[in-house]
Enzyme design. Structure first.
Site, PDB file in Angstrom:
ATOM      1  N   ARG A  18      10.881  12.404  -4.831  1.00 23.33           N
ATOM      2  CA  ARG A  18      11.974  13.279  -5.227  1.00 23.33           C
ATOM      3  C   ARG A  18      12.800  14.270  -3.579  1.00 23.33           C
ATOM      4  NH1 ARG A  18      10.595  16.671 -10.002  1.00 23.33           N
ATOM      5  NH2 ARG A  18      12.307  18.164  -9.278  1.00 23.33           N
ATOM      6  N   HIS A  43       0.519   2.989   7.165  1.00 23.78           N
ATOM      7  CA  HIS A  43       1.782   1.824   7.730  1.00 23.78           C
ATOM      8  C   HIS A  43       2.870   2.190   7.336  1.00 23.78           C
ATOM      9  CE1 HIS A  43       1.684  -3.019   6.915  1.00 23.78           C
ATOM     10  NE2 HIS A  43       3.055  -2.255   7.281  1.00 23.78           N
ATOM     11  N   HIS A  50       7.927   4.676   2.675  1.00 22.56           N
ATOM     12  CA  HIS A  50       6.991   5.634   2.510  1.00 22.56           C
ATOM     13  C   HIS A  50       6.620   6.607   3.468  1.00 22.56           C
ATOM     14  CE1 HIS A  50       5.173   1.593   3.982  1.00 22.56           C
ATOM     15  NE2 HIS A  50       4.914   1.568   2.962  1.00 22.56           N
ATOM     16  N   GLU A  70      -1.338   0.965  11.074  1.00 23.01           N
ATOM     17  CA  GLU A  70      -1.131  -0.260  10.809  1.00 23.01           C
ATOM     18  C   GLU A  70       0.408  -0.362  11.135  1.00 23.01           C
ATOM     19  OE1 GLU A  70      -4.874  -0.899   7.187  1.00 23.01           O
ATOM     20  OE2 GLU A  70      -2.388  -1.323   6.768  1.00 23.01           O
ATOM     21  N   THR A 100       4.366  -5.375   0.313  1.00 21.50           N
ATOM     22  CA  THR A 100       3.512  -4.806   0.105  1.00 21.50           C
ATOM     23  C   THR A 100       3.210  -6.372   1.483  1.00 21.50           C
ATOM     24  OG1 THR A 100       1.494  -4.157  -0.021  1.00 21.50           O
ATOM     25  CG2 THR A 100       2.093  -5.922  -1.296  1.00 21.50           C
ATOM     26  N   HIS A 190      -7.505  -4.213   1.289  1.00 22.59           N
ATOM     27  CA  HIS A 190      -5.964  -4.638  -0.131  1.00 22.59           C
ATOM     28  C   HIS A 190      -6.262  -5.159  -1.027  1.00 22.59           C
ATOM     29  CE1 HIS A 190      -2.035  -6.735  -1.499  1.00 22.59           C
ATOM     30  NE2 HIS A 190      -1.635  -5.942  -0.102  1.00 22.59           N
ATOM     31  N   ASP A 191      -6.528  -4.655  -1.853  1.00 22.03           N
ATOM     32  CA  ASP A 191      -6.364  -4.733  -2.924  1.00 22.03           C
ATOM     33  C   ASP A 191      -7.923  -3.972  -3.934  1.00 22.03           C
ATOM     34  OD1 ASP A 191      -3.531  -5.406  -4.556  1.00 22.03           O
ATOM     35  OD2 ASP A 191      -4.629  -7.147  -4.603  1.00 22.03           O
ATOM     36  N   GLY A 213      -5.716   2.161   0.281  1.00 22.15           N
ATOM     37  CA  GLY A 213      -4.717   2.869  -0.807  1.00 22.15           C
ATOM     38  C   GLY A 213      -4.838   2.765  -2.037  1.00 22.15           C
ATOM     39  N   HIS A 214      -3.906   1.795  -2.245  1.00 17.03           N
ATOM     40  CA  HIS A 214      -2.833   2.137  -3.231  1.00 17.03           C
ATOM     41  C   HIS A 214      -4.103   2.080  -4.849  1.00 17.03           C
ATOM     42  CE1 HIS A 214      -0.441   0.931  -6.248  1.00 17.03           C
ATOM     43  NE2 HIS A 214      -0.683   0.227  -7.191  1.00 17.03           N
TER      44      HIS A 214
END
Length: 237
Positions: A18, A43, A50, A70, A100, A190-191, A213-214
């Site tokens: 945005r 990261h 990002h 990272e 990613t 990761h995941d 994170g995600h």
């Protein structure tokens, strides 16, 4: 207890979509620590899609828990980390166009490069970790690099676990046991999510830290960030 480090990249993604400064990355980092997280992870990537490099500097004075940066140790990244001196640097072999992280280091082929890079960080008082696949020979190779820790790349586990295959944890357990015997600390990421984190923790001996994170940010949209962080902390006990 395994420490929870919250990766805040997705907050920066939302901000960047945005323009302006909402949601505020620094404020969110302050909040996750206030909610109980024991670390903040970022990261930054070369295109700054990002987290931006300036964010890394802005966060330096605001992260009073563990600050984990990272990234692929290109020249710009190394220079930034040496200036900031976070608690930990996690080296990830990202391709420039990777959406990613999608693979760990080949610690054997990249031994000399990793040794040199890790030594530079360690000589500046920064704890080092390298992103690795759950392969025993790669853990043995990690020992030769001089790294303090490894971060197990957990995407394969998370995918198989979602299909009901709990045996997918086995190579991770074996690698963690080997790492511990080699006096290498074990992190993971990761995941990982609320669905799989408790099972993962129960089967990984001496797990020091998870970086999430995600999933955590997505879960927070429904359940609220403070609540979700507390849920993770309970599962990690």
């Amino acid at each position: 207890m395994t420490k929870l480090s919250v990766n805040i990249n997705k907050i920066a993604t939302l901000r960047n979509s945005r323009g302006g400064n909402e949601p505020n990355v620094v404020r969110f980092a302050q909040d996750v620590q206030r909610f109980g997280a024991e670390g903040v992870t970022i990261h930054p990537r070369p295109d700054e899609r990002h987290i931006r490099y300036q964010d890394a500097f802005d966060l330096k004075s605001e992260v009073y828990t563990e600050y984990n940066i990272e990234g692929n140790p290109i020249e710009k990244f190394v220079k930034m980390v040496l200036e900031i001196k976070p608690t930990q640097v996690t080296l990830v072999p990202d391709a420039v166009d990777a959406i990613t992280s999608n693979a760990g280091w080949d610690t054997i082929t990249n031994k000399s490069f990793l040794q040199e890079t890790i030594q530079e960080f360690k000589s500046n008082g920064i704890r080092t970790s390298i992103f690795v696949d759950p392969v025993l020979k790669q853990i043995e190779g990690a020992k030769e690099t001089g790294t303090d820790r490894i971060e197990l790349y957990t995407e394969a586990f998370a995918h198989q676990y979602s299909l009901g295959n709990k045996q997918a944890i086995q190579p991770y357990t074996e690698c963690a046991i080997l790492a511990d015997s080699l006096d290498i600390g074990v992190n993971a990421g990761h995941d990982l999510s609320l669905d799989n984190i408790e099972f993962f923790k129960q089967n990984i001996p001496n797990l020091l830290e998870v970086s999430i994170g995600h999933a955590l940010i997505a879960e927070s949209l429904y359940l609220g960030a403070e609540n979700v962080i507390q849920m993770y902390l309970r599962k990690l006990k």
